[in-house]
Design a protein around this motif. Structure first.
Motif, PDB file in Angstrom:
ATOM      1  N   ASP A  46       0.832  -1.204   0.000  1.00 36.63           N
ATOM      2  CA  ASP A  46       0.000   0.000   0.000  1.00 36.63           C
ATOM      3  C   ASP A  46       0.868   1.257   0.000  1.00 36.63           C
ATOM      4  O   ASP A  46       0.634   2.180  -0.779  1.00 36.63           O
ATOM      5  N   ALA A  47       1.866   1.277   0.872  1.00 31.13           N
ATOM      6  CA  ALA A  47       2.732   2.453   0.993  1.00 31.13           C
ATOM      7  C   ALA A  47       3.552   2.669  -0.283  1.00 31.13           C
ATOM      8  O   ALA A  47       3.675   3.806  -0.759  1.00 31.13           O
ATOM      9  N   ARG A  48       4.097   1.604  -0.825  1.00 27.85           N
ATOM     10  CA  ARG A  48       4.896   1.724  -2.047  1.00 27.85           C
ATOM     11  C   ARG A  48       4.044   2.196  -3.224  1.00 27.85           C
ATOM     12  O   ARG A  48       4.475   3.040  -4.014  1.00 27.85           O
ATOM     13  N   LEU A  49       2.824   1.666  -3.335  1.00 29.60           N
ATOM     14  CA  LEU A  49       1.938   2.080  -4.422  1.00 29.60           C
ATOM     15  C   LEU A  49       1.578   3.558  -4.288  1.00 29.60           C
ATOM     16  O   LEU A  49       1.562   4.296  -5.278  1.00 29.60           O
ATOM     17  N   GLU A  50       1.326   3.991  -3.073  1.00 35.29           N
ATOM     18  CA  GLU A  50       1.002   5.392  -2.829  1.00 35.29           C
ATOM     19  C   GLU A  50       2.165   6.292  -3.254  1.00 35.29           C
ATOM     20  O   GLU A  50       1.963   7.304  -3.931  1.00 35.29           O
ATOM     21  N   ARG A  51       3.391   5.918  -2.871  1.00 39.19           N
ATOM     22  CA  ARG A  51       4.565   6.704  -3.270  1.00 39.19           C
ATOM     23  C   ARG A  51       4.743   6.714  -4.786  1.00 39.19           C
ATOM     24  O   ARG A  51       5.042   7.746  -5.380  1.00 39.19           O
ATOM     25  N   GLU A  52       4.541   5.561  -5.415  1.00 37.57           N
ATOM     26  CA  GLU A  52       4.671   5.483  -6.874  1.00 37.57           C
ATOM     27  C   GLU A  52       3.655   6.373  -7.566  1.00 37.57           C
ATOM     28  O   GLU A  52       3.971   7.038  -8.554  1.00 37.57           O
ATOM     29  N   GLN A  53       2.438   6.371  -7.056  1.00 41.05           N
ATOM     30  CA  GLN A  53       1.391   7.180  -7.684  1.00 41.05           C
ATOM     31  C   GLN A  53       1.674   8.670  -7.513  1.00 41.05           C
ATOM     32  O   GLN A  53       1.330   9.467  -8.379  1.00 41.05           O
ATOM     33  N   GLN A  54       2.309   9.037  -6.424  1.00 41.75           N
ATOM     34  CA  GLN A  54       2.679  10.441  -6.243  1.00 41.75           C
ATOM     35  C   GLN A  54       3.719  10.852  -7.276  1.00 41.75           C
ATOM     36  O   GLN A  54       3.719  11.973  -7.753  1.00 41.75           O
ATOM     37  N   ASP A  55       4.614   9.919  -7.601  1.00 44.47           N
ATOM     38  CA  ASP A  55       5.681  10.208  -8.560  1.00 44.47           C
ATOM     39  C   ASP A  55       5.210  10.128 -10.009  1.00 44.47           C
ATOM     40  O   ASP A  55       5.649  10.911 -10.855  1.00 44.47           O
ATOM     41  N   THR A  56       4.350   9.166 -10.318  1.00 45.58           N
ATOM     42  CA  THR A  56       3.979   8.917 -11.712  1.00 45.58           C
ATOM     43  C   THR A  56       2.569   9.364 -12.075  1.00 45.58           C
ATOM     44  O   THR A  56       2.222   9.380 -13.249  1.00 45.58           O
ATOM     45  N   GLY A  57       1.759   9.665 -11.109  1.00 42.32           N
ATOM     46  CA  GLY A  57       0.374  10.045 -11.394  1.00 42.32           C
ATOM     47  C   GLY A  57      -0.577   8.891 -11.127  1.00 42.32           C
ATOM     48  O   GLY A  57      -0.162   7.774 -10.856  1.00 42.32           O
TER      49      GLY A  57
END
Length: 90
Positions: A46-57
């Motif tokens: 969950d945390a990694r996906l959230e960080r990725e979405q912040q970076d990539t949209g």
């Protein structure tokens, strides 16, 4: 989807990784660690996906679910290997 993936797919993967590392997944100690490993892997995914979405949209729902599952499985493998190494060192 996550609950099903977590216990059905994630549990099967976790048992497989533990078994490959020489740990009996049906042993009492492994059963105790099972829920903890799955819960930690879920939170990390969950945390990694959230960080990725912040970076990539933002991703579509299908893309997000697919990516989450890949991250979840990666986290399971990492945690299961660490658990096995710790158990062998005891």
């Amino acid at each position: 989807m996550r609950l099903w993936s977590k216990w059905k797919k994630g549990g099967a993967l976790l048992a497989d990784v533990l078994q490959r590392q020489g740990i009996d997944p049906k042993a009492a100690a492994a059963r105790e660690g099972f829920k903890q490993i799955l819960d930690e892997a879920e939170a990390a995914a969950d945390a990694r996906l959230e960080r990725e979405q912040q970076d990539t949209g933002t991703l579509s729902r299908d893309e997000r679910n697919t990516r989450w599952e890949a991250l979840f499985f990666e986290e399971i493998r990492t945690r299961a290997r660490a658990y096995a190494a710790e158990a062998k060192g005891r």
